[in-house]
Design a protein around this motif. Structure first.
Motif, PDB file in Angstrom:
ATOM      1  N   PRO A   1      63.492   3.353  54.752  1.00 42.11           N
ATOM      2  CA  PRO A   1      62.664   2.786  53.682  1.00 42.11           C
ATOM      3  C   PRO A   1      63.157   3.170  52.293  1.00 42.11           C
ATOM      4  CG  PRO A   1      61.484   4.532  54.846  1.00 42.11           C
ATOM      5  CD  PRO A   1      62.713   4.230  55.639  1.00 42.11           C
ATOM      6  N   ALA A   2      63.770   4.337  52.167  1.00 42.74           N
ATOM      7  CA  ALA A   2      64.258   4.773  50.854  1.00 42.74           C
ATOM      8  C   ALA A   2      65.357   3.863  50.323  1.00 42.74           C
ATOM      9  CB  ALA A   2      64.765   6.208  50.934  1.00 42.74           C
ATOM     10  N   GLY A   3      66.000   3.122  51.210  1.00 38.14           N
ATOM     11  CA  GLY A   3      67.085   2.231  50.795  1.00 38.14           C
ATOM     12  C   GLY A   3      66.620   0.893  50.254  1.00 38.14           C
ATOM     13  N   HIS A   4      65.303   0.687  50.144  1.00 32.15           N
ATOM     14  CA  HIS A   4      64.779  -0.608  49.698  1.00 32.15           C
ATOM     15  C   HIS A   4      63.697  -0.404  48.647  1.00 32.15           C
ATOM     16  CE1 HIS A   4      66.937  -2.773  52.870  1.00 32.15           C
ATOM     17  NE2 HIS A   4      66.662  -1.726  53.615  1.00 32.15           N
ATOM     18  N   ASP A   5      63.506  -1.419  47.837  1.00 29.97           N
ATOM     19  CA  ASP A   5      62.505  -1.378  46.779  1.00 29.97           C
ATOM     20  C   ASP A   5      61.135  -1.732  47.364  1.00 29.97           C
ATOM     21  OD1 ASP A   5      60.948  -1.527  44.549  1.00 29.97           O
ATOM     22  OD2 ASP A   5      61.973  -3.256  43.653  1.00 29.97           O
ATOM     23  N   LEU A   6      60.290  -0.727  47.531  1.00 30.88           N
ATOM     24  CA  LEU A   6      58.949  -0.927  48.081  1.00 30.88           C
ATOM     25  C   LEU A   6      57.885  -0.789  46.997  1.00 30.88           C
ATOM     26  CD1 LEU A   6      59.269   1.118  51.428  1.00 30.88           C
ATOM     27  CD2 LEU A   6      59.939  -1.252  50.953  1.00 30.88           C
ATOM     28  N   SER A   7      58.294  -0.918  45.752  1.00 33.98           N
ATOM     29  CA  SER A   7      57.374  -0.678  44.638  1.00 33.98           C
ATOM     30  C   SER A   7      56.273  -1.729  44.537  1.00 33.98           C
ATOM     31  CB  SER A   7      58.144  -0.624  43.320  1.00 33.98           C
ATOM     32  OG  SER A   7      58.803  -1.860  43.070  1.00 33.98           O
ATOM     33  N   SER A   8      56.423  -2.869  45.236  1.00 39.36           N
ATOM     34  CA  SER A   8      55.369  -3.889  45.200  1.00 39.36           C
ATOM     35  C   SER A   8      54.133  -3.457  45.977  1.00 39.36           C
ATOM     36  CB  SER A   8      55.891  -5.210  45.774  1.00 39.36           C
ATOM     37  OG  SER A   8      56.326  -5.037  47.123  1.00 39.36           O
ATOM     38  N   LEU A   9      54.282  -2.492  46.902  1.00 35.41           N
ATOM     39  CA  LEU A   9      53.151  -2.055  47.713  1.00 35.41           C
ATOM     40  C   LEU A   9      52.125  -1.319  46.846  1.00 35.41           C
ATOM     41  CD1 LEU A   9      55.029  -0.735  50.869  1.00 35.41           C
ATOM     42  CD2 LEU A   9      53.465  -2.695  50.808  1.00 35.41           C
ATOM     43  N   ARG A  10      50.849  -1.646  47.067  1.00 38.14           N
ATOM     44  CA  ARG A  10      49.791  -0.938  46.346  1.00 38.14           C
ATOM     45  C   ARG A  10      48.691  -0.424  47.274  1.00 38.14           C
ATOM     46  NH1 ARG A  10      45.116  -3.578  44.786  1.00 38.14           N
ATOM     47  NH2 ARG A  10      44.861  -5.723  45.515  1.00 38.14           N
ATOM     48  N   LEU A  11      48.685  -0.895  48.528  1.00 39.00           N
ATOM     49  CA  LEU A  11      47.673  -0.435  49.475  1.00 39.00           C
ATOM     50  C   LEU A  11      48.245  -0.493  50.882  1.00 39.00           C
ATOM     51  CD1 LEU A  11      43.914  -1.050  49.354  1.00 39.00           C
ATOM     52  CD2 LEU A  11      45.083  -1.474  51.525  1.00 39.00           C
ATOM     53  N   LEU A  12      47.974   0.548  51.667  1.00 38.39           N
ATOM     54  CA  LEU A  12      48.452   0.637  53.041  1.00 38.39           C
ATOM     55  C   LEU A  12      47.264   0.806  53.974  1.00 38.39           C
ATOM     56  CD1 LEU A  12      51.351   3.206  52.462  1.00 38.39           C
ATOM     57  CD2 LEU A  12      51.549   0.710  52.572  1.00 38.39           C
ATOM     58  N   GLY A  13      47.325   0.172  55.138  1.00 40.58           N
ATOM     59  CA  GLY A  13      46.252   0.280  56.114  1.00 40.58           C
ATOM     60  C   GLY A  13      46.766   0.725  57.463  1.00 40.58           C
ATOM     61  N   SER A  14      45.878   1.328  58.243  1.00 42.20           N
ATOM     62  CA  SER A  14      46.191   1.797  59.586  1.00 42.20           C
ATOM     63  C   SER A  14      45.135   1.269  60.538  1.00 42.20           C
ATOM     64  CB  SER A  14      46.215   3.330  59.602  1.00 42.20           C
ATOM     65  OG  SER A  14      46.294   3.829  60.920  1.00 42.20           O
ATOM     66  N   VAL A  15      45.557   0.855  61.741  1.00 45.33           N
ATOM     67  CA  VAL A  15      44.648   0.218  62.688  1.00 45.33           C
ATOM     68  C   VAL A  15      45.107   0.456  64.122  1.00 45.33           C
ATOM     69  CG1 VAL A  15      45.909  -1.973  62.587  1.00 45.33           C
ATOM     70  CG2 VAL A  15      43.524  -1.986  63.335  1.00 45.33           C
ATOM     71  N   GLY A  16      44.169   0.520  65.055  1.00 41.28           N
ATOM     72  CA  GLY A  16      44.526   0.491  66.471  1.00 41.28           C
ATOM     73  C   GLY A  16      44.231   1.758  67.231  1.00 41.28           C
ATOM     74  N   GLU A  17      44.333   2.918  66.558  1.00 42.28           N
ATOM     75  CA  GLU A  17      44.062   4.200  67.194  1.00 42.28           C
ATOM     76  C   GLU A  17      43.980   5.241  66.092  1.00 42.28           C
ATOM     77  OE1 GLU A  17      47.274   5.277  69.755  1.00 42.28           O
ATOM     78  OE2 GLU A  17      48.777   5.105  68.190  1.00 42.28           O
ATOM     79  N   PRO A  18      43.457   6.433  66.400  1.00 44.77           N
ATOM     80  CA  PRO A  18      43.406   7.461  65.359  1.00 44.77           C
ATOM     81  C   PRO A  18      44.810   7.796  64.849  1.00 44.77           C
ATOM     82  CG  PRO A  18      42.018   8.074  67.225  1.00 44.77           C
ATOM     83  CD  PRO A  18      42.815   6.876  67.662  1.00 44.77           C
ATOM     84  N   ILE A  19      44.915   8.000  63.549  1.00 43.67           N
ATOM     85  CA  ILE A  19      46.196   8.365  62.950  1.00 43.67           C
ATOM     86  C   ILE A  19      46.186   9.865  62.667  1.00 43.67           C
ATOM     87  CG2 ILE A  19      45.393   7.723  60.623  1.00 43.67           C
ATOM     88  CD1 ILE A  19      48.327   6.971  59.996  1.00 43.67           C
ATOM     89  N   ASN A  20      47.222  10.556  63.101  1.00 43.99           N
ATOM     90  CA  ASN A  20      47.272  11.987  62.855  1.00 43.99           C
ATOM     91  C   ASN A  20      47.648  12.257  61.396  1.00 43.99           C
ATOM     92  OD1 ASN A  20      49.822  10.902  64.187  1.00 43.99           O
ATOM     93  ND2 ASN A  20      50.598  12.714  63.114  1.00 43.99           N
ATOM     94  N   PRO A  21      47.184  13.364  60.836  1.00 46.27           N
ATOM     95  CA  PRO A  21      47.394  13.622  59.408  1.00 46.27           C
ATOM     96  C   PRO A  21      48.851  13.582  58.968  1.00 46.27           C
ATOM     97  CG  PRO A  21      45.713  15.098  60.263  1.00 46.27           C
ATOM     98  CD  PRO A  21      46.293  14.363  61.446  1.00 46.27           C
ATOM     99  N   GLU A  22      49.775  14.074  59.807  1.00 44.56           N
ATOM    100  CA  GLU A  22      51.177  14.087  59.370  1.00 44.56           C
ATOM    101  C   GLU A  22      51.742  12.674  59.251  1.00 44.56           C
ATOM    102  OE1 GLU A  22      52.632  16.764  58.127  1.00 44.56           O
ATOM    103  OE2 GLU A  22      50.639  17.580  58.492  1.00 44.56           O
ATOM    104  N   ALA A  23      51.359  11.787  60.160  1.00 44.11           N
ATOM    105  CA  ALA A  23      51.808  10.396  60.051  1.00 44.11           C
ATOM    106  C   ALA A  23      51.185   9.747  58.813  1.00 44.11           C
ATOM    107  CB  ALA A  23      51.438   9.618  61.313  1.00 44.11           C
ATOM    108  N   TRP A  24      49.933  10.070  58.530  1.00 45.60           N
ATOM    109  CA  TRP A  24      49.241   9.551  57.333  1.00 45.60           C
ATOM    110  C   TRP A  24      49.998   9.965  56.076  1.00 45.60           C
ATOM    111  CZ3 TRP A  24      46.826  10.579  52.757  1.00 45.60           C
ATOM    112  CH2 TRP A  24      45.735   9.807  52.357  1.00 45.60           C
ATOM    113  N   MET A  25      50.382  11.244  56.025  1.00 44.15           N
ATOM    114  CA  MET A  25      51.077  11.752  54.845  1.00 44.15           C
ATOM    115  C   MET A  25      52.477  11.145  54.723  1.00 44.15           C
ATOM    116  SD  MET A  25      49.117  13.654  53.038  1.00 44.15           S
ATOM    117  CE  MET A  25      50.369  14.382  51.966  1.00 44.15           C
ATOM    118  N   TRP A  26      53.161  10.954  55.856  1.00 36.74           N
ATOM    119  CA  TRP A  26      54.498  10.336  55.822  1.00 36.74           C
ATOM    120  C   TRP A  26      54.389   8.900  55.322  1.00 36.74           C
ATOM    121  CZ3 TRP A  26      57.321   6.257  57.584  1.00 36.74           C
ATOM    122  CH2 TRP A  26      58.708   6.382  57.588  1.00 36.74           C
TER     123      TRP A  26
END
Length: 657
Positions: free
Chosen positions: A374-399
């Motif tokens: 992901p660091a190799g691409h311009d992701l600056s357009s993102l302003r909101l991220l969502g998670s769905v389907g199962e509980p997300i562990n804190p480390e994955a959330w932070m990553w």
């Protein structure tokens, strides 16, 4: 002590991320929304329903005869008109509804709302020509192509409830669903693309409807061009039947409680349940949650739910919610690594995607592949991220926040189910100060509680059973053809309360943490430990990208904890380092949770068995751990993975012996 009283050792979080002031000032959800909804939930939902176009207003917001609900009683509307026609009539016909991206590089189409309206009109007229009438059920077995959305909307327009069957399901699974809802027509494609290969779909349909004379029509989209068997009396090409139709169709308004679709939840032993969703309440729920949870600004956002339409996430947040709100969405056919492991980041950069909604399993896969992609691409357009389907562990959330969101994006971790229709527990961006791993609080107008085994609310810091205490517009109206099973499955555990099998914890602040299925609780020497908690402990180790934990029979402890772990790409994986890492991980879990949670066995594996929607198939891992014959693997993205793990497990045990 409740059945889940010992699940809360790890899921404690002190990090908080308040919304930036600039985001909060412009957010769709503003302070006071929770109080307003709490004071009068029915008025709140009526306010949300009023955002839709109704041919006839409702006479009553809710008729509640537990456990059966009717929402917006007497009201009439058409879902397809709300999702397409009204946007064209409002002058937004040239807005892109979908940026469709096929798996093969360069295979793309942009479809405007005006074009979508024309396509839906043609498909509706084609269904009428083929004999489909209001109330008839239509089975859809398709890849992720625009015609799948068009077919769904044509059914909704006509008032013919659809049942979409995920394209990875077997012919037997398709057949059982066709029979259960008595569908007389199937819409499919010759095939689709998966990991660079054209995979067939039509042969599974042929097998599913063999000796089913009730299925008189099969409508086939030509997607891959592969050779398929053909029945001249039954089979019809989409391009021959649909594309010669008139684009004009005058839509009938349907009763608010008219069936919209049936979606089957698969069970390991019992017959799959046909979850029924109806028209007005469901569309109100998904349009409201889509607009508020994702802070959608239709004039500027590009929204991407990275899921398959064959699952409820795709129904609610690829099709009905976004279209009802006039959104521009990404519709992607392929896997995350089709065309390279950076394919998603290229798509986001090229299309300026601003909102991304995906599953924790996919996020952890990206963690395994490394942040360089992901660091190799311009992701600056993102302003909101969502998670769905199962509980997300804190480390994955932070990553997710750091490497995808650039430490600037709001994150909404959402809990809901096929049965709930739409999002039920979630932060609201612009209002909620979020915690990594916590879904935080019920959506406005939703009542939720965590109960102990006696049905009493747990105190802060306690864990138990997650129940819904009030009816909500998107709720399932029943199990198709089996009202008693509906009552027994969802409403019998706690009188008058909805319980579908998930556990939850309230932390010290009263915020909600989802613990996964109550079935995913292991009994270790009389102590009840959540698989989610052990998985989170493992993934918190810097070497671990992903983990799946199951309980396996143990003659001494009742159950033993068996963990399947994939490590990050930068971690050495020779035999000696593997042995050392396993020992380190066992102690890491013991430190994080307690010695009772130390895994009996840890297997390092390059991958985990996942469905094509990204969910880990823990049932198969339990088969591996207990040396049972492997169950059905047809829904896996890569069926060879579980066989590799099974062989690796047996080899490891032979070496230990």
């Amino acid at each position: 002590m409740t059945e889940q009283a010992e699940l809360s050792a790890l899921l404690t979080e002190t990090r908080r991320f308040p919304p930036p002031a600039a985001f909060a000032a412009q957010a769709n959800a503003q302070p006071g929304i929770y109080e307003r909804a709490h004071e009068d939930p029915r008025a709140f939902w009526a306010e949300q329903a009023a955002r839709l176009t109704w041919a006839k207003p409702w006479d009553q917001v809710l008729d509640w005869q537990p456990p059966f609900a009717k929402w917006f009683v007497g009201g009439r509307l058409n879902v397809a008109v709300n999702c397409v026609d009204r946007h064209v009539e409002a002058g937004n016909g040239e807005r892109v509804a979908y940026h469709w991206i096929g798996e093969p590089e360069g295979d793309t189409r942009d479809i405007t709302y005006a074009q979508l309206k024309a396509m839906v009109g043609q498909a509706t007229n084609a269904l009428i020509e083929l004999g489909v009438r209001k109330g008839d059920r239509v089975a859809i077995y398709m890849p992720m192509i625009p015609e799948t959305v068009v077919a769904m909307l044509a059914c909704a327009r006509l008032g013919a409830p659809h049942t979409v069957v995920f394209g990875g399901f077997s012919a037997d699974a398709l057949r059982s669903r066709i029979i259960d809802c008595d569908a007389h027509i199937v819409i499919t494609a010759d095939g689709g693309y998966r990991r660079g290969t054209a995979t067939a779909l039509k042969p599974a349909v042929d097998a599913a409807i063999a000796n089913l004379p009730e299925v008189q029509t099969v409508l086939v989209v030509r997607r891959t061009g592969q050779d398929i068997a053909w029945d001249e009396a039954r089979d019809h090409w989409w391009h021959e039947v649909v594309e010669r139709q008139s684009e004009d169709h005058t839509a009938e308004a349907h009763d608010s409680e008219h069936p919209l679709y049936v979606m089957y939840t698969s069970g390991t032993t019992a017959k799959p349940k046909g979850i029924l969703h109806t028209t007005g309440g469901y569309l109100t729920h998904v349009s409201a949650t889509h607009q508020l949870v994702f802070d959608l600004k239709p004039e500027q956002d590009v929204f991407w739910t990275a899921a398959d339409i064959g699952w409820v996430t795709g129904h609610s947040y690829i099709v009905y919610g976004p279209l009802a709100n006039g959104a521009t969405s990404v519709l992607y056919e392929g896997t995350p690594d089709a065309g390279g492991r950076d394919r998603w980041w290229r798509i986001i950069s090229e299309l300026k995607v601003s909102i991304l909604y995906t599953a924790p399993t996919t996020i952890r896969t990206f963690m395994k592949w490394g942040e360089d992609l992901p660091a190799g691409h311009d992701l600056s357009s993102l302003r909101l991220l969502g998670s769905v389907g199962e509980p997300i562990n804190p480390e994955a959330w932070m990553w997710y926040r750091k490497h995808i969101g650039g430490d600037r994006c709001q994150i909404v971790d959402t809990w809901w189910q096929t049965e709930t229709g739409g999002i039920m527990i979630t932060p609201l961006p612009g209002i909620t100060a979020t915690k990594p791993g916590s879904a935080m609080t019920p959506f406005p107008g939703v009542g939720a509680e965590v109960l102990d085994n006696e049905g009493k609310p747990v105190d802060n810091g306690g864990a138990g059973f997650l129940v819904l205490t009030e009816p909500w517009p998107g709720m399932l109206r029943g199990i198709w053809g089996d009202p008693e099973r509906y009552r027994q499955t969802y409403w019998s555990r706690f009188d008058g309360l909805y319980f579908a099998g998930d556990g939850a914890k309230r932390d010290a602040d009263g915020d909600l943490w989802l613990l996964g299925r109550v079935d995913d609780v292991m009994n270790i020497s009389g102590h009840r430990i959540s698989t989610t908690e052990v998985e989170s402990a493992l993934v918190s180790h810097p070497a671990v990208a992903e983990a799946a934990v199951v309980g396996a029979n143990d003659a001494i402890t009742g159950q033993g904890i068996v963990a399947f772990v994939t490590v990050k790409g930068s971690v050495a994986q020779d035999a000696d380092s593997g042995v050392a890492l396993i020992a380190e991980l066992r102690e890491h879990v013991a430190t994080q949770i307690g010695k009772i949670a130390r895994p009996r066995q840890i297997l390092l594996t390059p991958d985990l068995p996942k469905t094509r929607s990204g969910k880990i198939m823990r049932r198969l891992l339990r088969d591996v751990a207990e040396h049972r014959e492997l169950g059905d693997v047809t829904t896996l993205a890569d069926p060879t993975v579980v066989n590799m793990i099974d062989e690796k497990m047996r080899t490891a045990e032979d070496e230990e012996a």
